[in-house]
Write a protein that holds these residues in place. Structure first.
Motif: not given
Length: 235
Positions: A86-94
């Motif tokens: 979840k953190a990786m996906i969130s950081l990537y999208l941001i």
């Protein structure tokens, strides 16, 4: 007179920036002089990535023998696999959405062309998947260990300011991309540096940042690898 711990931290931060700046500016001329290889080739680019690993090793040795402490001042916290994903996906999208927005704004304001250095690199990455993976892993591991793992907490300790730790580490991260010769290649890495530094301050996990950094660079290089170079300026 003996140098205090904060003084050693200051020297270490300065040493980090000087070594990385020297590598960015002079590594290819030095490689060319030693090997006789002219221009940037897959071989010379691979050697330049090895130099970055050597710099990381130097700073690790500095922290061990001069600072006499741990390279990572912040203890590495453990998280579940679900949190990591979840953190990786969130950081990537941001980073992807924020970077795209900044790129559009900069294009409207200054209408700069694609970095010539980045354009030249498209040919050496073409269908060279080993070099793509090695480059992305090197960028993710070396830059995160140095900028977030090493520089950020030491700046915070020196000035007793988490905000300065975040800002200065992100600023150095942006400036080290200035060799690409465009404003966007400073502003967007600075933005990503701020996002990553805030995450590191809150969650104290460098491996998530390394993985996300790898993913950002890997997707970007795969796009470069998939499109004709004359169309890359669109991205």
């Amino acid at each position: 007179m003996a140098i205090g711990l904060h003084g050693k931290y200051s020297i270490g931060v300065l040493l980090t920036f000087i070594l990385l700046a020297a590598a960015m500016l002079y590594v290819f001329p030095v490689i060319s002089m030693i090997t006789g290889v002219k221009g940037i080739t897959a071989f010379s680019f691979s050697l330049s990535r090895i130099v970055l690993w050597a710099i990381l090793l130097m700073l690790f040795l500095y922290s061990h023998f001069v600072e006499k402490g741990s390279f990572l001042l912040k203890g590495e916290k453990k998280y579940s696999l679900a949190f990591r994903v979840k953190a990786m996906i969130s950081l990537y999208l941001i980073c992807a959405i924020g970077g795209a927005f900044l790129n559009v704004v900069l294009q409207l304001l200054v209408q700069e062309k694609m970095s010539e250095k980045l354009f030249d690199l498209t040919s050496i990455f073409r269908h060279n998947y080993f070099l793509i993976i090695f480059t992305c892993f090197t960028a993710g591991a070396v830059e995160e260990f140095l900028m977030r793992g090493y520089v950020q907490p030491r700046i915070e300790k020196i000035y007793n300011s988490p905000v300065l730790g975040i800002f200065i580490s992100a600023l150095l991260f942006g400036l080290l991309h200035s060799t690409y010769g465009t404003i966007s290649q400073v502003i967007i890495p600075f933005f990503i540096g701020v996002v990553f530094a805030v995450f590191y301050k809150k969650y104290s996990n460098i491996t998530i940042l390394i993985s996300c950094h790898f993913m950002i660079d890997f997707v970007s290089l795969m796009i470069m690898n998939s499109f004709d170079s004359k169309h890359l300026s669109v991205f």
